[in-house]
Design an enzyme around this catalytic site. Structure first.
Site, PDB file in Angstrom:
ATOM      1  N   GLU A  10     -50.443  75.264-134.936  1.00  0.00           N
ATOM      2  CA  GLU A  10     -51.838  74.924-135.225  1.00  0.00           C
ATOM      3  C   GLU A  10     -52.346  73.875-134.238  1.00  0.00           C
ATOM      4  O   GLU A  10     -53.444  74.002-133.688  1.00  0.00           O
ATOM      5  CB  GLU A  10     -51.965  74.408-136.656  1.00  0.00           C
ATOM      6  CG  GLU A  10     -53.370  73.950-136.987  1.00  0.00           C
ATOM      7  CD  GLU A  10     -53.450  73.215-138.307  1.00  0.00           C
ATOM      8  OE1 GLU A  10     -54.577  72.847-138.685  1.00  0.00           O
ATOM      9  OE2 GLU A  10     -52.415  72.981-138.953  1.00  0.00           O
ATOM     10  N   HIS A  18     -47.200  73.875-138.235  1.00  0.00           N
ATOM     11  CA  HIS A  18     -48.080  72.761-137.898  1.00  0.00           C
ATOM     12  C   HIS A  18     -48.169  72.583-136.383  1.00  0.00           C
ATOM     13  O   HIS A  18     -49.248  72.351-135.838  1.00  0.00           O
ATOM     14  CB  HIS A  18     -47.573  71.483-138.557  1.00  0.00           C
ATOM     15  CG  HIS A  18     -48.462  70.314-138.357  1.00  0.00           C
ATOM     16  ND1 HIS A  18     -49.706  70.211-138.943  1.00  0.00           N
ATOM     17  CD2 HIS A  18     -48.309  69.196-137.614  1.00  0.00           C
ATOM     18  CE1 HIS A  18     -50.268  69.082-138.579  1.00  0.00           C
ATOM     19  NE2 HIS A  18     -49.444  68.443-137.762  1.00  0.00           N
TER      20      HIS A  18
END
Length: 83
Positions: free
Chosen positions: A60, A57
């Site tokens: 990203e 995450h």
């Protein structure tokens, strides 16, 4: 009229290398003025130890979200202008 026979396109050979820090790079030599880049990381729940939870995450967010100098809109606009 279309040609009677069009030979199939050849797939470029993929070459891989590993940097001293463990990052793996894959490259393909293609004909023409085009370039494409992809970033792949062995992260996600399948590859993360409990203390690494959330690494995917974070990557990203770092790759696709706004920064201190660029808003998300500006980032997308600049990427689209590049082609």
């Amino acid at each position: 009229p279309p040609p009677a026979y069009v030979p199939p396109a050849t797939t470029p050979a993929t070459e891989t290398a590993t940097l001293p820090n463990g990052v793996r790079i894959a490259t393909e030599n293609t004909d023409g003025p085009m370039i494409a880049a992809g970033i792949y990381a062995d992260v996600g729940s399948m590859h993360e130890a409990p203390y690494q939870s959330g690494a995917c995450h974070l990557l990203e967010k770092l790759a696709f979200k706004s920064t201190a100098n660029r808003t998300h809109f500006r980032f997308v606009r600049e990427m689209e202008a590049t082609g």
